[in-house]
Design an enzyme around this catalytic site. Sequence first.
Site, PDB file in Angstrom:
ATOM      1  N   GLY B  31       0.784  -1.227   0.000  1.00  0.00           N
ATOM      2  CA  GLY B  31       0.000   0.000   0.000  1.00  0.00           C
ATOM      3  C   GLY B  31       0.817   1.279   0.000  1.00  0.00           C
ATOM      4  O   GLY B  31       0.273   2.362  -0.192  1.00  0.00           O
ATOM      5  N   CYS B 240     -27.996 -10.008 -15.407  1.00  0.00           N
ATOM      6  CA  CYS B 240     -27.503  -9.639 -16.730  1.00  0.00           C
ATOM      7  C   CYS B 240     -28.512 -10.108 -17.785  1.00  0.00           C
ATOM      8  O   CYS B 240     -28.922 -11.270 -17.783  1.00  0.00           O
ATOM      9  CB  CYS B 240     -26.138 -10.274 -17.001  1.00  0.00           C
ATOM     10  SG  CYS B 240     -25.582 -10.085 -18.715  1.00  0.00           S
ATOM     11  N   CYS B 243     -26.552 -12.976 -20.048  1.00  0.00           N
ATOM     12  CA  CYS B 243     -26.095 -14.283 -19.540  1.00  0.00           C
ATOM     13  C   CYS B 243     -26.794 -14.676 -18.239  1.00  0.00           C
ATOM     14  O   CYS B 243     -26.555 -15.761 -17.716  1.00  0.00           O
ATOM     15  CB  CYS B 243     -24.576 -14.277 -19.329  1.00  0.00           C
ATOM     16  SG  CYS B 243     -24.056 -13.417 -17.824  1.00  0.00           S
ATOM     17  N   CYS B 265     -23.451  -7.514 -18.198  1.00  0.00           N
ATOM     18  CA  CYS B 265     -22.170  -7.602 -17.500  1.00  0.00           C
ATOM     19  C   CYS B 265     -21.197  -6.577 -18.077  1.00  0.00           C
ATOM     20  O   CYS B 265     -21.061  -6.468 -19.292  1.00  0.00           O
ATOM     21  CB  CYS B 265     -21.538  -8.980 -17.692  1.00  0.00           C
ATOM     22  SG  CYS B 265     -22.396 -10.318 -16.855  1.00  0.00           S
ATOM     23  N   CYS B 271     -19.157 -12.619 -19.362  1.00  0.00           N
ATOM     24  CA  CYS B 271     -20.500 -12.738 -19.916  1.00  0.00           C
ATOM     25  C   CYS B 271     -20.494 -13.743 -21.087  1.00  0.00           C
ATOM     26  O   CYS B 271     -21.323 -14.652 -21.152  1.00  0.00           O
ATOM     27  CB  CYS B 271     -20.969 -11.371 -20.392  1.00  0.00           C
ATOM     28  SG  CYS B 271     -22.732 -11.256 -20.711  1.00  0.00           S
TER      29      CYS B 271
END
Lengths: 258, 284
Positions: B31, B240, B243, B265, B271
């Site tokens: 970080g 979605c 899909c 998606c 997808c």
Amino acid sequence: MSPDALMSVRQLSAAYGRQLACREISFELYPGEVICLVGESGSGKSTLLNTLAHRHRPASGEVIYRHARLGPVSLGALDEARLRELWRTDWGFVRQNPRDGLRMRISAGGNIGERLMALGERHYGRLRETAVEWLRLVEIDPQRIDDRPDTFSGGMQQRLQIARNLVTRPRLVFMDEPTSGLDVSVQARFLDLLRRLVAEMGLSVVLVTHDLGVARLLGHRILVMKEGQIVEQGLTDQVLDDPQHPYTQLLVTSVLAA
Amino acid sequence: MSQAGYNFAYLDEHTKRMIRRALLKAVAIPGYQVPFGSREMPLPYGWGTGGIQVTAAIIGRDDVLKVIDQGSDDTTNAVNIRSFFARVAGVATTERTREATLIQTRHRIPETPLAAGQVIVFQVPIPEPLRWLEPRETETRSLHALADYGLMNVKLYEDIVRHGRIATTYDYPVEVNGRYLMRPSPIPKFDNPKMHRNPALQLFGAGREKRVYAVPPWTDVRSLDFEDHPFAIERWDHACGLCGASDSYLDELITDDAGTRLHVCSDTEYCAARRAAGHQGDAP
Ligand SMILES: Nc1ncnc2c1ncn2[C@@H]1O[C@H](COP(=O)(O)OP(=O)(O)O)[C@@H](O)[C@H]1O
Ligand SMILES: [Mg+2]
């Protein structure tokens, strides 16, 4: 350091480059005591205030502070993290210009909550409650909690600065001419409020002012500064009613004449 | 090894070593933003020069590269970066998350969970999470050094004041390994939980500001919040349309002049793979 002093200042000098702005200042500050630094513009009052808090590092001498956990410590020996911890918890710093002491883009509530969040408070509801409580204490309508300080009057801004600093219940507060930007009519109310909070919370205060009236109202003791040195110090009434140093005599009479 | 005017993966070996050293430091201090000497790249800043330099510094001949932009492998930006590396490094490329060894991304983390051994490189426009309130670099550095992060919660506090909830929806600040505050780059907060204890190595490159940082595999990544306003990811009422996935980040498309809306998606490869496996949404 006297056994009951909160802060002991020893032979403290401060400089900008090679130019000395404070010379060999010594005094002690006791719990609950308000000391006023008076003197003409350029006499080194702000420099002394910043050096006491070690925002400006001393050129020589030292400040011993009775740390709540560590006991008496020389501030110069503390690392940056410890100093910052003092700045945001045990001390307050109220500035002449609210723009320097407040975050103008942040709501009043956020300004009050900042120190608490820095200390780890992570409950929004509690932060709000504390902010409301403090807005009441400094006589700002709690309805204004979500308003930004740039929509506040000068007097409200200074009161918000007080709230933002006192929310962590510090023991020592530094103030640099907190009333000089305020209208006379607003000043009186502000000073009353300040006096009440200082007494209720038992705060120690070092307050810079060039207004002897402010010193008379708030100060237990006065330090008179001239060209970076203390030329006279004592109990407020004593110094103002019976000034010994010619410079203090001049200050007092010029105020009386004005 | 390198012919005149040509070097594997575009950057000269000296520059790559310099970036790798910065990356090693970044991995060692999760970080923490490590400065590096950013090079001019054949793309303007804002097009992912930081991510591209990181990718160029670590890519090997055996790597299989995937590049996504907003979840899609097909945007101009993604296609350009992919073909750039195909040309200068001769590596294989793929659109399939599972097949990739190295993924460079802008704005998303793939829906398919990453695996140990994979590396994902994020393009970062602004690396400093405290910049919004503190413009001075010297000051933000000491705030990091002292882990003095109260300011960041002040920002979230202000969000709730203004919107009644934490309205930050992307580039949502996180605390890495219980220590450093980090900007995850403009991914939706939906992707934040994927960073937490991810088995893959996550690297971040900011070109204009010349910083890299990293989240090593299995590192704790916590999104900042309040006890009474806990962090939560986006949810949709829809699955979605193509899909039928109900666990993916959805984009809303307007499909005709009548304003018909379709939720699909954002991760196009996810997808497509689901549809290929026989899943179907309820879009006409
Ligand atoms: N940042 C600075 N750099 C150089 N000189 C300064 C600085 N601040 C103050 N001084 C000088 O130090 C002296 C004391 O200033 P200051 O402490 O601001 O006085 P006061 O607060 O009593 O008006 C003055 O001569 C001033 O010009
Ligand atoms: Mg001054």
